[in-house]
Every structure is written in C-alpha cells, then in structure tokens.
Design a protein around this motif. Structure first.
Motif, mmCIF file in Angstrom:
data_model
loop_
_atom_site.group_PDB
_atom_site.id
_atom_site.type_symbol
_atom_site.label_atom_id
_atom_site.label_comp_id
_atom_site.label_asym_id
_atom_site.label_seq_id
_atom_site.Cartn_x
_atom_site.Cartn_y
_atom_site.Cartn_z
ATOM 1 N N MET A 1 30.392 -11.607 -40.191
ATOM 2 C CA MET A 1 30.497 -12.240 -38.889
ATOM 3 C C MET A 1 31.923 -12.117 -38.367
ATOM 4 S SD MET A 1 28.097 -15.580 -39.145
ATOM 5 C CE MET A 1 28.782 -16.174 -40.679
ATOM 6 N N GLU A 2 32.316 -10.937 -38.096
ATOM 7 C CA GLU A 2 33.661 -10.705 -37.591
ATOM 8 C C GLU A 2 33.741 -11.195 -36.160
ATOM 9 O OE1 GLU A 2 35.718 -6.753 -36.261
ATOM 10 O OE2 GLU A 2 35.761 -6.889 -38.432
ATOM 11 N N VAL A 3 34.817 -11.895 -35.834
ATOM 12 C CA VAL A 3 34.937 -12.479 -34.509
ATOM 13 C C VAL A 3 35.990 -11.784 -33.687
ATOM 14 C CG1 VAL A 3 34.050 -14.694 -35.247
ATOM 15 C CG2 VAL A 3 36.492 -14.279 -35.339
ATOM 16 N N GLN A 4 36.259 -12.363 -32.535
ATOM 17 C CA GLN A 4 37.035 -11.676 -31.521
ATOM 18 C C GLN A 4 38.533 -11.868 -31.700
ATOM 19 O OE1 GLN A 4 35.318 -12.919 -27.750
ATOM 20 N NE2 GLN A 4 33.451 -13.375 -28.820
ATOM 21 N N GLY A 5 39.045 -11.520 -32.862
ATOM 22 C CA GLY A 5 40.458 -11.706 -33.116
ATOM 23 C C GLY A 5 41.275 -10.521 -32.658
ATOM 24 N N GLY A 6 42.340 -10.778 -31.856
ATOM 25 C CA GLY A 6 43.271 -9.734 -31.485
ATOM 26 C C GLY A 6 42.764 -8.766 -30.455
ATOM 27 N N GLY A 7 41.668 -9.046 -29.774
ATOM 28 C CA GLY A 7 41.117 -8.116 -28.810
ATOM 29 C C GLY A 7 42.040 -7.837 -27.646
ATOM 30 N N GLU A 8 42.928 -8.815 -27.333
ATOM 31 C CA GLU A 8 43.816 -8.656 -26.189
ATOM 32 C C GLU A 8 44.842 -7.551 -26.395
ATOM 33 O OE1 GLU A 8 43.174 -11.422 -27.708
ATOM 34 O OE2 GLU A 8 42.093 -12.646 -26.255
ATOM 35 N N SER A 223 35.844 -18.995 -39.810
ATOM 36 C CA SER A 223 35.796 -19.778 -38.571
ATOM 37 C C SER A 223 34.477 -19.632 -37.835
ATOM 38 C CB SER A 223 36.929 -19.361 -37.626
ATOM 39 O OG SER A 223 36.804 -17.990 -37.267
ATOM 40 N N ALA A 224 33.685 -18.639 -38.212
ATOM 41 C CA ALA A 224 32.419 -18.386 -37.518
ATOM 42 C C ALA A 224 31.259 -19.202 -38.066
ATOM 43 C CB ALA A 224 32.078 -16.894 -37.583
ATOM 44 N N ILE A 225 31.536 -20.042 -39.082
ATOM 45 C CA ILE A 225 30.496 -20.905 -39.622
ATOM 46 C C ILE A 225 30.963 -22.354 -39.525
ATOM 47 C CG2 ILE A 225 29.708 -19.100 -41.189
ATOM 48 C CD1 ILE A 225 31.079 -20.517 -43.467
ATOM 49 N N PRO A 226 30.038 -23.334 -39.580
ATOM 50 C CA PRO A 226 30.443 -24.733 -39.428
ATOM 51 C C PRO A 226 31.240 -25.234 -40.622
ATOM 52 C CG PRO A 226 28.122 -24.599 -39.974
ATOM 53 C CD PRO A 226 28.578 -23.198 -39.721
ATOM 54 N N PHE A 227 32.039 -26.238 -40.374
ATOM 55 C CA PHE A 227 32.967 -26.743 -41.379
ATOM 56 C C PHE A 227 32.267 -27.180 -42.658
ATOM 57 C CE2 PHE A 227 35.675 -29.830 -43.444
ATOM 58 C CZ PHE A 227 36.937 -29.283 -43.336
ATOM 59 N N SER A 276 29.940 -19.148 -24.765
ATOM 60 C CA SER A 276 28.808 -19.034 -23.844
ATOM 61 C C SER A 276 27.721 -18.114 -24.377
ATOM 62 C CB SER A 276 29.296 -18.528 -22.475
ATOM 63 O OG SER A 276 29.971 -17.278 -22.616
ATOM 64 N N ASP A 277 28.087 -17.204 -25.297
ATOM 65 C CA ASP A 277 27.082 -16.296 -25.873
ATOM 66 C C ASP A 277 26.418 -16.880 -27.118
ATOM 67 O OD1 ASP A 277 29.074 -16.121 -27.763
ATOM 68 O OD2 ASP A 277 29.443 -13.971 -27.518
ATOM 69 N N GLY A 278 26.782 -18.132 -27.476
ATOM 70 C CA GLY A 278 26.162 -18.787 -28.611
ATOM 71 C C GLY A 278 26.903 -18.629 -29.926
ATOM 72 N N THR A 279 27.964 -17.808 -29.961
ATOM 73 C CA THR A 279 28.734 -17.652 -31.191
ATOM 74 C C THR A 279 29.645 -18.853 -31.399
ATOM 75 O OG1 THR A 279 30.404 -16.348 -30.016
ATOM 76 C CG2 THR A 279 28.645 -15.148 -31.155
ATOM 77 N N PHE A 280 29.969 -19.095 -32.665
ATOM 78 C CA PHE A 280 30.618 -20.316 -33.104
ATOM 79 C C PHE A 280 32.065 -20.052 -33.481
ATOM 80 C CE2 PHE A 280 31.479 -23.585 -36.341
ATOM 81 C CZ PHE A 280 30.928 -24.716 -35.765
ATOM 82 N N SER A 281 32.971 -21.047 -33.305
ATOM 83 C CA SER A 281 34.355 -20.846 -33.708
ATOM 84 C C SER A 281 35.005 -22.168 -34.120
ATOM 85 C CB SER A 281 35.170 -20.220 -32.573
ATOM 86 O OG SER A 281 36.450 -19.822 -33.043
ATOM 87 N N TYR A 282 35.717 -22.112 -35.234
ATOM 88 C CA TYR A 282 36.494 -23.244 -35.736
ATOM 89 C C TYR A 282 37.967 -22.837 -35.742
ATOM 90 C CZ TYR A 282 38.138 -26.961 -38.820
ATOM 91 O OH TYR A 282 38.816 -28.036 -39.340
#
Length: 333
Positions: A1-8, A223-227, A276-282
């Motif tokens: 579950m790779e997330v949107q890190g560093g895309g900028e 961070s993509a899963i709940p605590f 807004s797309d339903g993905t999760f972040s902590y």
C-alpha cells in the motif's frame, strides 16, 4: 500500500530531488509552534470524539483496501511514482549488505523502492508484497524492463493485504517453518479479520529466523492502515526478520503539509484521515513510532523528523514536508 509520498518533487531533476531529501531545511519544533498557534488548524489538534489522544481505536473505513487497489489502477502508468534513489543514501546498509542479503518490502507499490535496491547489488533478493494485483504486475513490468537489472530469481512479488492477512509460511526460514506448523493458518481470526496476538507471541518466542529476512522496508506503508492494526503488523514483520536484522522505516510525520490540507470532515481519528478517493493516512510523531517499535521488541538505532522545503514548480508555492525516518534492529538474542 504505497502512498503518495514525495509526488510534488516529480518534476525536479534527480540531483535536486536527492539533495532535498537529504537536508533538514527547517526545525520541526518551529513548525509545531506555528501550527499550534494558528486557529485555522485547531481541529487537527483536538481529541477525536470518542477516542483517546493515543488513538487506541480507530476503525479502518470498510472500503480502504479496495480504495488502494482503485488508486493503483488509476495510476497504473507508473509515472506517478519516481525511483527512490535517495533511500540508498538514507539507508546505506542496503548498499553495504552482505552477499545474498534478503529484503522484504512491505507495500511495494509499483516498485519505485525495489528497483533502486536491485540496482544497488547483483546479489540481493527482494520479496515484495502489496494489496493490489495490478500494481504488482506493474512493478514486475517496470523492474523487468529496467536496463542493468537481471531479476531472475531475485525479485519475488506476492499479493497480500498486510492490514488483514499474514505472511505466507514460505517467507519464514526453513527452521522456523518446521516449528510453525499449523500456527500460520490460525494467525488470522476469521470472526474479526484480525491477527490473533497470542499467535504472534508464539511466533516471536519460538522461531529462530536464522534464515529469515536481513532487511524489511516500510516506506509510506504503515500510515496507510489504522493505528490499532499497526502493532500486529510490526509484530508480523519481526517474526520473519532474522536476529540482528533491520526494519528501515520512512513515513508521514506530524504536521506534514498533507495533514494540514485535510478538511475537518476527512478526519476519522486522532491524526487519522481519509482522502476523497477513500485511501487512508496516519501522521506519526516520534514518540508514537518509538512506542510501537519498542513494544515489538525492536532496538531503536535512528529516529528523527526529516523536514524538507519543496516548491511546486507549477504554481511556485512553497511546501513544508515532514517525514519520519527510522532504523530499528531485532535483538540478536
């Protein structure tokens, strides 16, 4: 579950991106003071209704795993993530690892981390899991077509949702497999869809893992899963890590620009949000990470905030990014 890190940073040159990732452009304490003094951000700081500030329970939205699969389908071109060359500077152990080192990447996405690791040495083997079949296929395609990398018997992607499933028994060393027996089948509690902690204790106390993983990378994955699922996820990783092995960690830090952009209705727990797309972040504090890894029996080698000023090249807007960098070792005895 790779997330949107560093895309900028994707439009920056490789040299500039690496320089930015390896500098500390501002002090986290200064950012903390600024955020906590701004009334506009007060909703990020207040306790979440019905939950303690330690975020002991926060339910994962039911569609989260599917949301990640959908996210990867929409970004299947492979252009969204860039090769993470900076990780080899952050984690030089990967470059200096012994011959035939085995690495497990938890939440591999499209292979932006694995490709750098495989390029760094011809003797390392990478096992990589993700919850999305599409992104695993894309990772294999990208890595297979990368010049200078022969992945024959060196890259092993496999489908797995780390928030709901347990590692396959073949991932454990052979000595551990014999003692594991049927316990692996019982790790998942079918009535609650959570890993049974008593079985994780069994794994930790009874497995030697002398032939297990040398390294485990968790790059924008936890961070993509709940605590409340994080402790058992880390326990799982420890169970396949050999004594003396390292968990290499990088994820969203508290007061990162991404956190401050979330609106009040997107907040689903203490420091937990849904896009807004339903993905999760902590968003992690150092104390939170420290408590998680110490509870799992790991030794803290490095743990710090990485504070980066980046610039959106389209609109010139300055962005203050915060990540948590960590290295944790499994005791040798």
């Amino acid at each position: 579950m790779e997330v949107q890190g560093g895309g900028e940073l994707e439009n920056a040159s490789k040299h500039e991106a690496e320089a930015e990732y390896h500098s500390h452009d501002f002090e986290w304490e200064d950012l903390k003071a600024k955020v906590e003094a701004d009334p506009a951000f007060s909703y990020h700081l207040s306790p979440f209704p019905g939950h303690a500030t330690t975020a002991t329970t926060s339910p994962l939205p039911p569609s989260s795993s599917e949301a990640w699969r959908s996210f990867h389908r929409h970004h299947a071109s492979g252009k969204f993530f860039k090769e993470r060359r900076y990780l080899l500077k952050e984690f030089p152990e990967l470059l200096n690892s012994k011959v035939c080192a085995k690495i497990l990447e938890v939440g591999c996405g499209n292979g932006s981390t694995a490709v750098s690791i495989l390029r760094s040495s011809e003797s390392v083997t990478v096992f990589a899991c993700d919850c999305s079949k599409d992104t695993l296929e894309k990772a294999n395609e990208i890595i297979s077509s990368t010049k200078g990398i022969d992945i024959k018997d060196r890259f092993h992607p496999f489908l797995m949702d780390v928030s709901k499933e347990t590692f396959p028994d073949w991932l454990f060393c052979k000595a551990c497999q014999s003692s594991l027996g049927k316990a692996a089948e019982l790790l998942l509690d079918p009535s609650h869809h959570k890993i049974r902690k008593e079985h994780l204790v069994f794994l930790r106390e009874n497995q030697c893992c002398v032939g297990g993983m040398d390294f485990i990378t968790m790059i924008f994955t936890l961070s993509a899963i709940p605590f409340d699922i994080m402790p058992t996820t880390i326990e799982q990783c420890v169970s396949v890590l050999k004594p003396g092995g390292l968990i290499l960690f990088r994820d969203y830090g508290l007061y990162d620009m991404t956190m401050l952009r979330f609106l009040p209705h997107q907040r689903v727990g203490f420091r937990e949000y849904v896009r807004s797309d339903g993905t999760f972040s902590y968003f992690f504090s150092l104390d939170t990470v420290r408590e998680l890894v110490h509870t799992a029996g790991l030794i803290e080698l490095e743990l710090e905030y990485c504070c980066i000023n980046s610039v959106n090249r389209k609109n010139g807007k300055k962005m203050q990014r915060v990540w948590v960098h960590g290295k944790f070792q499994k005791p040798t005895s």
